[in-house]
Design a protein around this motif. Structure first.
Motif, PDB file in Angstrom:
ATOM      1  N   ILE A  78       1.128  -1.354   0.004  1.00 44.69           N
ATOM      2  CA  ILE A  78       0.048  -0.263  -0.142  1.00 44.69           C
ATOM      3  C   ILE A  78       0.475   1.284   0.064  1.00 44.69           C
ATOM      4  O   ILE A  78       1.950   1.123   0.685  1.00 44.69           O
ATOM      5  N   CYS A  79       0.344   2.381  -0.758  1.00 44.51           N
ATOM      6  CA  CYS A  79       1.259   3.697  -0.075  1.00 44.51           C
ATOM      7  C   CYS A  79       0.316   4.640  -0.410  1.00 44.51           C
ATOM      8  O   CYS A  79      -0.894   4.597  -0.601  1.00 44.51           O
ATOM      9  N   SER A  80       0.608   6.325   0.267  1.00 49.15           N
ATOM     10  CA  SER A  80      -0.154   7.142   0.055  1.00 49.15           C
ATOM     11  C   SER A  80      -0.714   7.556  -1.432  1.00 49.15           C
ATOM     12  O   SER A  80      -0.200   7.297  -1.750  1.00 49.15           O
ATOM     13  N   ILE A  81      -2.004   8.080  -1.409  1.00 47.49           N
ATOM     14  CA  ILE A  81      -2.634   8.777  -3.129  1.00 47.49           C
ATOM     15  C   ILE A  81      -1.087   9.726  -2.891  1.00 47.49           C
ATOM     16  O   ILE A  81      -0.366   9.706  -3.863  1.00 47.49           O
ATOM     17  N   MET A  82      -0.474  10.954  -2.050  1.00 49.81           N
ATOM     18  CA  MET A  82       0.032  11.673  -2.125  1.00 49.81           C
ATOM     19  C   MET A  82       1.434  11.165  -2.491  1.00 49.81           C
ATOM     20  O   MET A  82       2.550  11.437  -3.557  1.00 49.81           O
ATOM     21  N   ASP A  83       2.255   9.838  -1.994  1.00 51.19           N
ATOM     22  CA  ASP A  83       2.836   9.023  -2.565  1.00 51.19           C
ATOM     23  C   ASP A  83       3.099   9.063  -4.160  1.00 51.19           C
ATOM     24  O   ASP A  83       3.897   8.745  -5.067  1.00 51.19           O
ATOM     25  N   LEU A  84       1.681   8.266  -4.117  1.00 53.03           N
ATOM     26  CA  LEU A  84       1.672   7.846  -6.065  1.00 53.03           C
ATOM     27  C   LEU A  84       1.527   9.128  -6.759  1.00 53.03           C
ATOM     28  O   LEU A  84       2.360   9.262  -8.086  1.00 53.03           O
ATOM     29  N   ASP A  85       1.268  10.014  -6.190  1.00 52.93           N
ATOM     30  CA  ASP A  85       1.050  11.372  -7.038  1.00 52.93           C
ATOM     31  C   ASP A  85       2.432  12.000  -7.213  1.00 52.93           C
ATOM     32  O   ASP A  85       2.853  12.426  -8.638  1.00 52.93           O
ATOM     33  N   LEU A  86       3.830  12.161  -6.275  1.00 51.91           N
ATOM     34  CA  LEU A  86       4.541  12.522  -6.358  1.00 51.91           C
ATOM     35  C   LEU A  86       5.604  11.250  -7.521  1.00 51.91           C
ATOM     36  O   LEU A  86       6.255  11.929  -8.085  1.00 51.91           O
ATOM     37  N   LYS A  87       5.463  10.186  -7.305  1.00 55.20           N
ATOM     38  CA  LYS A  87       6.192   9.176  -8.165  1.00 55.20           C
ATOM     39  C   LYS A  87       5.720   9.367  -9.050  1.00 55.20           C
ATOM     40  O   LYS A  87       6.519   9.361 -10.209  1.00 55.20           O
ATOM     41  N   MET A  88       5.096   9.943  -9.823  1.00 56.85           N
ATOM     42  CA  MET A  88       4.164   9.914 -11.448  1.00 56.85           C
ATOM     43  C   MET A  88       5.020  11.531 -11.328  1.00 56.85           C
ATOM     44  O   MET A  88       5.438  11.189 -12.787  1.00 56.85           O
ATOM     45  N   ILE A  89       5.107  12.300 -10.284  1.00 58.79           N
ATOM     46  CA  ILE A  89       5.571  13.723 -11.072  1.00 58.79           C
ATOM     47  C   ILE A  89       7.222  12.890 -11.688  1.00 58.79           C
ATOM     48  O   ILE A  89       8.212  14.025 -12.528  1.00 58.79           O
ATOM     49  N   HIS A  90       7.615  12.712 -10.455  1.00 57.52           N
ATOM     50  CA  HIS A  90       9.130  11.817 -10.810  1.00 57.52           C
ATOM     51  C   HIS A  90       9.408  10.937 -11.598  1.00 57.52           C
ATOM     52  O   HIS A  90      10.135  11.414 -12.780  1.00 57.52           O
ATOM     53  N   LEU A  91       8.391  10.119 -12.254  1.00 56.37           N
ATOM     54  CA  LEU A  91       8.758   9.722 -13.498  1.00 56.37           C
ATOM     55  C   LEU A  91       8.232  10.341 -14.792  1.00 56.37           C
ATOM     56  O   LEU A  91       9.513  10.143 -15.682  1.00 56.37           O
ATOM     57  N   ASN A  92       8.093  11.604 -14.439  1.00 55.14           N
ATOM     58  CA  ASN A  92       7.600  12.565 -16.062  1.00 55.14           C
ATOM     59  C   ASN A  92       9.156  13.194 -15.663  1.00 55.14           C
ATOM     60  O   ASN A  92       9.683  13.477 -17.153  1.00 55.14           O
ATOM     61  N   PHE A  93       9.532  13.107 -14.786  1.00 49.21           N
ATOM     62  CA  PHE A  93      11.108  13.618 -15.126  1.00 49.21           C
ATOM     63  C   PHE A  93      12.221  13.053 -15.338  1.00 49.21           C
ATOM     64  O   PHE A  93      12.475  13.742 -16.485  1.00 49.21           O
ATOM     65  N   LYS A  94      12.130  11.288 -15.053  1.00 49.25           N
ATOM     66  CA  LYS A  94      12.841  11.138 -15.409  1.00 49.25           C
ATOM     67  C   LYS A  94      12.729   9.925 -16.904  1.00 49.25           C
ATOM     68  O   LYS A  94      14.043  10.380 -17.268  1.00 49.25           O
ATOM     69  N   ILE A  95      11.647  10.479 -16.955  1.00 46.98           N
ATOM     70  CA  ILE A  95      11.157  10.466 -18.815  1.00 46.98           C
ATOM     71  C   ILE A  95      11.338  12.227 -19.788  1.00 46.98           C
ATOM     72  O   ILE A  95      12.115  11.254 -20.915  1.00 46.98           O
ATOM     73  N   ASN A  96      11.115  12.795 -19.390  1.00 44.90           N
ATOM     74  CA  ASN A  96      12.049  14.286 -20.222  1.00 44.90           C
ATOM     75  C   ASN A  96      13.223  13.955 -19.600  1.00 44.90           C
ATOM     76  O   ASN A  96      14.215  14.917 -20.735  1.00 44.90           O
TER      77      ASN A  96
END
Length: 133
Positions: A78-96
């Motif tokens: 499990i993870c917090s929804i905030m953690d999930l959102d932060l992970k998505m932001i980080h992955l978008n940065f890594k993709i760029n």
């Protein structure tokens, strides 16, 4: 403490009641995308410790031992929804970043991981009714 947690992978959790003299146990299966909401209700049971009342998908509630909740979080189930959102932001940065450096392998890796997280987020279950369990 975060109020909402999302289930990242399918698992079963044994839920025990906190009755003083009787022991009732249920095995509940939680699916990817289920949302747990922490309520303000807490209960301390001698010899068992602290339990928190959780609402699942706004459908039913159960008490979970605090240590079980921590273990599920630490194991990444499990993870917090905030953690999930932060992970998505980080992955978008890594993709760029991978696009800027023309690193196809890293781009594919991060894009696949982001796709999996977006799938989990899209599967979040929210219903209207709440029943006590």
């Amino acid at each position: 403490m975060n109020e909402n947690f999302i289930i990242l992978e399918l698992f079963q959790q044994q839920i025990s009641c906190c009755c003083p003299k009787q022991k009732h146990q249920h095995m509940i299966e939680f699916r990817q995308g289920d949302v747990w909401t922490i309520t303000n209700e807490r209960k301390y049971v001698d010899c068992l410790g602290w339990h928190i009342l959780m609402t699942v998908n706004r459908e039913f509630q159960f008490l979970i031992h605090v240590e079980d909740l921590e273990e599920l979080y630490n194991k990444g189930k499990i993870c917090s929804i905030m953690d999930l959102d932060l992970k998505m932001i980080h992955l978008n940065f890594k993709i760029n970043e991978a696009l800027d450096s023309h690193d196809k392998e890293s781009f594919n890796l991060f894009a696949n991981e982001l796709s999996e997280i977006q799938k989990i987020k899209n599967e979040m279950h929210y219903s209207v009714n709440v029943q006590a369990f």
